[in-house]
Motif scaffolding. Structure first.
Motif, PDB file in Angstrom:
ATOM      1  N   LEU A   1       7.884   0.474   5.930  1.00  0.00           N
ATOM      2  CA  LEU A   1       6.601   1.075   6.287  1.00  0.00           C
ATOM      3  C   LEU A   1       5.561   0.029   5.909  1.00  0.00           C
ATOM      4  CD1 LEU A   1       7.122   4.646   4.811  1.00  0.00           C
ATOM      5  CD2 LEU A   1       7.442   3.882   7.171  1.00  0.00           C
ATOM      6  N   LEU A   2       5.118  -0.729   6.896  1.00  0.00           N
ATOM      7  CA  LEU A   2       4.368  -1.949   6.604  1.00  0.00           C
ATOM      8  C   LEU A   2       3.041  -1.713   5.892  1.00  0.00           C
ATOM      9  CD1 LEU A   2       5.136  -3.905   9.845  1.00  0.00           C
ATOM     10  CD2 LEU A   2       5.889  -4.491   7.553  1.00  0.00           C
TER      11      LEU A   2
ATOM     12  N   THR B   1       5.852  -0.311  -3.873  1.00  0.00           N
ATOM     13  CA  THR B   1       6.437   0.787  -4.631  1.00  0.00           C
ATOM     14  C   THR B   1       6.979   1.876  -3.696  1.00  0.00           C
ATOM     15  OG1 THR B   1       4.933   0.433  -6.463  1.00  0.00           O
ATOM     16  CG2 THR B   1       5.927   2.612  -6.302  1.00  0.00           C
ATOM     17  N   ARG B   2       6.153   2.321  -2.769  1.00  0.00           N
ATOM     18  CA  ARG B   2       6.578   3.401  -1.893  1.00  0.00           C
ATOM     19  C   ARG B   2       7.743   2.977  -1.002  1.00  0.00           C
ATOM     20  NH1 ARG B   2       4.453   8.213  -0.946  1.00  0.00           N
ATOM     21  NH2 ARG B   2       4.398   8.079  -3.201  1.00  0.00           N
ATOM     22  N   ASN B   3       7.747   1.715  -0.569  1.00  0.00           N
ATOM     23  CA  ASN B   3       8.850   1.244   0.245  1.00  0.00           C
ATOM     24  C   ASN B   3      10.157   1.206  -0.546  1.00  0.00           C
ATOM     25  OD1 ASN B   3       8.438   0.219   3.197  1.00  0.00           O
ATOM     26  ND2 ASN B   3       6.508  -0.178   2.129  1.00  0.00           N
ATOM     27  N   ILE B   4      10.061   0.946  -1.821  1.00  0.00           N
ATOM     28  CA  ILE B   4      11.261   0.933  -2.652  1.00  0.00           C
ATOM     29  C   ILE B   4      11.749   2.358  -2.893  1.00  0.00           C
ATOM     30  CG2 ILE B   4      12.171   0.415  -4.961  1.00  0.00           C
ATOM     31  CD1 ILE B   4      10.435  -2.095  -4.980  1.00  0.00           C
TER      32      ILE B   4
ATOM     33  N   GLU C   1       8.015   6.739 -10.597  1.00  0.00           N
ATOM     34  CA  GLU C   1       8.203   6.005  -9.350  1.00  0.00           C
ATOM     35  C   GLU C   1       7.712   4.560  -9.532  1.00  0.00           C
ATOM     36  OE1 GLU C   1       5.605   7.161  -6.162  1.00  0.00           O
ATOM     37  OE2 GLU C   1       6.849   6.232  -4.609  1.00  0.00           O
ATOM     38  N   ALA C   2       6.525   4.423 -10.112  1.00  0.00           N
ATOM     39  CA  ALA C   2       5.919   3.104 -10.286  1.00  0.00           C
ATOM     40  C   ALA C   2       6.703   2.263 -11.288  1.00  0.00           C
ATOM     41  CB  ALA C   2       4.467   3.247 -10.736  1.00  0.00           C
ATOM     42  N   ALA C   3       7.183   2.900 -12.353  1.00  0.00           N
ATOM     43  CA  ALA C   3       7.908   2.145 -13.383  1.00  0.00           C
ATOM     44  C   ALA C   3       9.220   1.593 -12.820  1.00  0.00           C
ATOM     45  CB  ALA C   3       8.167   3.041 -14.593  1.00  0.00           C
ATOM     46  N   ASP C   4       9.935   2.432 -12.053  1.00  0.00           N
ATOM     47  CA  ASP C   4      11.194   1.974 -11.455  1.00  0.00           C
ATOM     48  C   ASP C   4      10.944   0.828 -10.491  1.00  0.00           C
ATOM     49  OD1 ASP C   4      12.588   3.804 -12.872  1.00  0.00           O
ATOM     50  OD2 ASP C   4      13.036   5.145 -11.195  1.00  0.00           O
ATOM     51  N   ALA C   5       9.907   0.989  -9.662  1.00  0.00           N
ATOM     52  CA  ALA C   5       9.609  -0.057  -8.679  1.00  0.00           C
ATOM     53  C   ALA C   5       9.254  -1.352  -9.394  1.00  0.00           C
ATOM     54  CB  ALA C   5       8.472   0.377  -7.767  1.00  0.00           C
TER      55      ALA C   5
ATOM     56  N   PRO D   1       3.315  -4.393  -7.412  1.00  0.00           N
ATOM     57  CA  PRO D   1       3.959  -3.338  -6.623  1.00  0.00           C
ATOM     58  C   PRO D   1       2.980  -2.483  -5.805  1.00  0.00           C
ATOM     59  CG  PRO D   1       4.530  -3.167  -8.967  1.00  0.00           C
ATOM     60  CD  PRO D   1       3.417  -4.148  -8.859  1.00  0.00           C
ATOM     61  N   ASP D   2       1.682  -2.611  -6.044  1.00  0.00           N
ATOM     62  CA  ASP D   2       0.718  -1.792  -5.300  1.00  0.00           C
ATOM     63  C   ASP D   2       0.292  -2.410  -3.972  1.00  0.00           C
ATOM     64  OD1 ASP D   2       0.708   0.032  -7.354  1.00  0.00           O
ATOM     65  OD2 ASP D   2      -0.878  -1.042  -8.429  1.00  0.00           O
ATOM     66  N   ARG D   3       0.684  -3.639  -3.767  1.00  0.00           N
ATOM     67  CA  ARG D   3       0.288  -4.375  -2.579  1.00  0.00           C
ATOM     68  C   ARG D   3       0.983  -3.806  -1.331  1.00  0.00           C
ATOM     69  NH1 ARG D   3      -1.435  -9.593  -1.631  1.00  0.00           N
ATOM     70  NH2 ARG D   3      -2.156  -9.885  -3.732  1.00  0.00           N
ATOM     71  N   PRO D   4       0.276  -3.731  -0.190  1.00  0.00           N
ATOM     72  CA  PRO D   4       0.959  -3.295   1.037  1.00  0.00           C
ATOM     73  C   PRO D   4       2.056  -4.293   1.421  1.00  0.00           C
ATOM     74  CG  PRO D   4      -1.422  -3.450   1.382  1.00  0.00           C
ATOM     75  CD  PRO D   4      -1.146  -3.998   0.027  1.00  0.00           C
ATOM     76  N   VAL D   5       3.196  -3.770   1.838  1.00  0.00           N
ATOM     77  CA  VAL D   5       4.335  -4.631   2.156  1.00  0.00           C
ATOM     78  C   VAL D   5       4.013  -5.663   3.232  1.00  0.00           C
ATOM     79  CG1 VAL D   5       6.452  -4.452   3.519  1.00  0.00           C
ATOM     80  CG2 VAL D   5       6.311  -3.325   1.339  1.00  0.00           C
ATOM     81  N   LYS D   6       3.116  -5.309   4.160  1.00  0.00           N
ATOM     82  CA  LYS D   6       2.849  -6.248   5.259  1.00  0.00           C
ATOM     83  C   LYS D   6       2.170  -7.531   4.782  1.00  0.00           C
ATOM     84  CE  LYS D   6      -1.625  -4.451   6.524  1.00  0.00           C
ATOM     85  NZ  LYS D   6      -2.269  -3.387   7.272  1.00  0.00           N
TER      86      LYS D   6
END
Ligand SMILES: Nc1ncnc2c1ncn2[C@@H]1O[C@H](COP(=O)(O)OP(=O)(O)OP(=O)(O)O)[C@@H](O)[C@H]1O
Ligand SMILES: [Mg+2]
Length: 504
Positions: A350-351, A356-359, A378-382, A396-401
């Motif tokens: 999900l670009l 974090t959310r993608n993980i 969620e954030a700690a695991d990512a 980890p907060d950066r957008p994957v794209k």
């Protein structure tokens, strides 16, 4: 100073994004008719540099001269008018249009006049034939093509224009061995006509074969300009790129036969897909990495898709003894399969969403309690996975794209590390991943296997299959033509097997 006037000079290029200096003073000089290779780790700034050249990004500082004159390409069309064609790493074709429409997209109508579809079709066919892919039909919708075929369409589009400089951002990443040979033939034709090529790849063997000179980027800076591509020692290039030496690329393997007697995680019996696969039988034991070697189009990806429930088949697929049946991917995921697909941009990520959310994507259930999402957990695991896989930048907060190609791939793998799986299906897991990060990914994949899961791996790079897998299946024309221990094979033998009688 060289006697020939450079075609292209980029000096002191700076490009900042919020929180990142993607380019921090890059220099590049390309001569007419040369193949200039651009090397650097994931995130070094290669794609950003060529986007500046292609008019997709405006630099914050720096000067670009083409043929001795300063240019400021302000848009992709602008760059094309200047004679710069770019083939992007993440292909920018329009899926809903036909091959011919994509090839001629953006051409000024005046140049085409009122030419009918048939003429555009004919011109497209001519270009595809020149590229050695006359079988791709100009009228086919691009969305229906394989990644390799899309690459060819992208090349055709670059060739449809008057070009002085062609930029290729990892063109070979989606291509099989024989297709790369074809690509190189085209590159040689172009350079013989004086066209210059900027060639980006993570495969050093390719750079040796096709390159004239090499420029190395590291962390947004040029660390070496114009080294001879054929003779500079590999160790020197790698240490320029990484700042260290990478010695052991593949992790050690367990002794031969050590998987015998362990339970079968996956059993495939007489798998068939009409016109694509027939009589495919094999198994993957707990702790074992099984590699599939074969050409693009040989059926490798289809085996993965059928096992995953994404494709109809006849025969039996059993996961830990339970038939996968017709339940589709919902059932296979529930039973414990994970897939890292070949085309991560469209199939896996999900670009716009965060790293974090993608993980956490496939396992959101684990974080919800009474309808609340435990974002802290969620954030700690990512975060811990981002650290373990050395995803860069490590935010980890950066957008994957906004991540580079190789770092996006690490995010896809991180997802399956988080969600304990019984069987992992990896389709081209290191496509676009740099040499340093590859070694890390290989170690992670082996670690996963050692923890008791089964891994089924597809790769176009035979050395990768041989170096990482315990056992190898060689696939040709939809059937398994050889099964055996990876240690008993070498690259030449495998290449002979996969090409024999059927080389394209
Ligand atoms: N649109 C953007 N917004 C924010 N940051 C970006 C953007 N595009 C790239 N970056 C950042 O700029 C840096 C350089 O990225 P770039 O894509 O140029 O690397 P690359 O050398 O092409 O890597 P790869 O080998 O993985 O393709 C990275 O840190 C990346 O995260
Ligand atoms: Mg890139």
């Amino acid at each position: 100073m060289s006697a020939v006037t450079p075609l292209l000079q980029m000096k002191g290029i700076v490009k900042r994004f919020p929180g990142v200096r993607a380019l921090d003073g890059v220099d590049l000089e390309v001569l007419p008719g040369e193949v200039h290779c651009l090397l650097g780790q994931n995130g070094a700034g290669k794609s950003t540099l060529i986007k500046v050249l292609a008019g997709a990004h405006r630099p914050d500082e720096g000067v670009v001269t083409l043929g001795g004159e300063e240019v400021r390409p302000a848009s992709p069309i602008d760059a094309i008018r200047l004679g710069i064609s770019t083939i992007y790493q993440e292909l920018d074709l329009v899926d809903g249009l036909t091959v011919a429409q994509n090839v001629f997209l953006g051409h000024e109508p005046s140049r085409l006049g009122f030419v009918g579809r048939s003429e555009v079709g004919r011109a497209t066919r001519g270009l595809l034939t020149r590229l050695g892919h006359g079988e791709i039909r100009p009228g086919t919708e691009v969305g229906r093509l394989s990644p390799a075929a899309k690459q060819v369409v992208s090349m055709a589009r670059a060739l449809s224009r008057d070009t002085r400089l062609i930029v290729m951002d990892e063109p070979s990443a989606a291509l099989a061995h024989d297709e790369v040979a074809n690509l190189f033939r085209i590159i040689r034709e172009l350079t013989a006509q004086g066209v210059a090529v900027i060639y980006i790849s993570h495969r050093l063997e390719e750079i040796r074969e096709i390159g004239d000179r090499v420029t190395v980027l590291k962390d947004g800076r040029t660390v070496a300009v114009g080294l001879p591509a054929k003779t500079t020692p590999t160790g020197e290039i790698v240490s320029l790129m990484t700042g260290r030496s990478v010695e052991h690329v593949f992790p050690p393997r367990p002794a031969p036969g050590s998987h015998e007697g362990r339970p079968e995680v996956l059993r495939v019996e007489d798998l068939a897909v009409p016109g694509v696969l027939s009589g495919v039988s094999f198994s993957v034991r707990a702790g074992e990495i099984v590699g599939l070697a074969g050409l693009v189009g040989s059926g490798r990806s289809e085996i993965i898709e059928a096992v995953y429930g994404a494709r109809r088949f006849t025969g039996n697929v059993l996961l830990e003894g339970r038939p996968v049946g017709r339940g589709g991917t919902g059932r296979t995921v529930r039973l414990g399969m994970g897939l890292a697909p070949e085309e991560r941009k469209s199939q896996a990520l999900l670009l716009d969403q965060s790293v974090t959310r993608n993980i956490s994507l496939a396992g959101l259930g684990r974080y919800s309690r009474l309808g609340w999402l435990d974002r802290r957990r969620e954030a700690a695991d990512a975060r811990s996975l981002v650290e373990r896989l050395d995803v860069r930048p490590g935010d980890p907060d950066r957008p994957v794209k906004t991540l580079s190609g190789g770092n996006q791939q690490k995010v896809v793998l991180a997802r399956w590390l988080l969600n304990e799986r019984r069987l992992l299906l990896l389709d081209e897991p290191t496509r676009g991943v740099d040499v340093g990060a590859r070694a890390e990914l290989y170690a992670v994949i082996r670690e996963l296997a050692d923890s008791g899961i089964g891994v089924l791996l597809v790769s176009s790079e035979v050395p990768e299959v041989l170096g990482l897998a315990d056992r190898v299946l060689v696939i040709r024309e939809g059937t398994v033509i050889h099964q055996g221990d990876a240690r008993d094979l070498d690259e030449h033998r495998v290449l002979d097997m996969i090409m024999e009688g059927g080389a394209l």
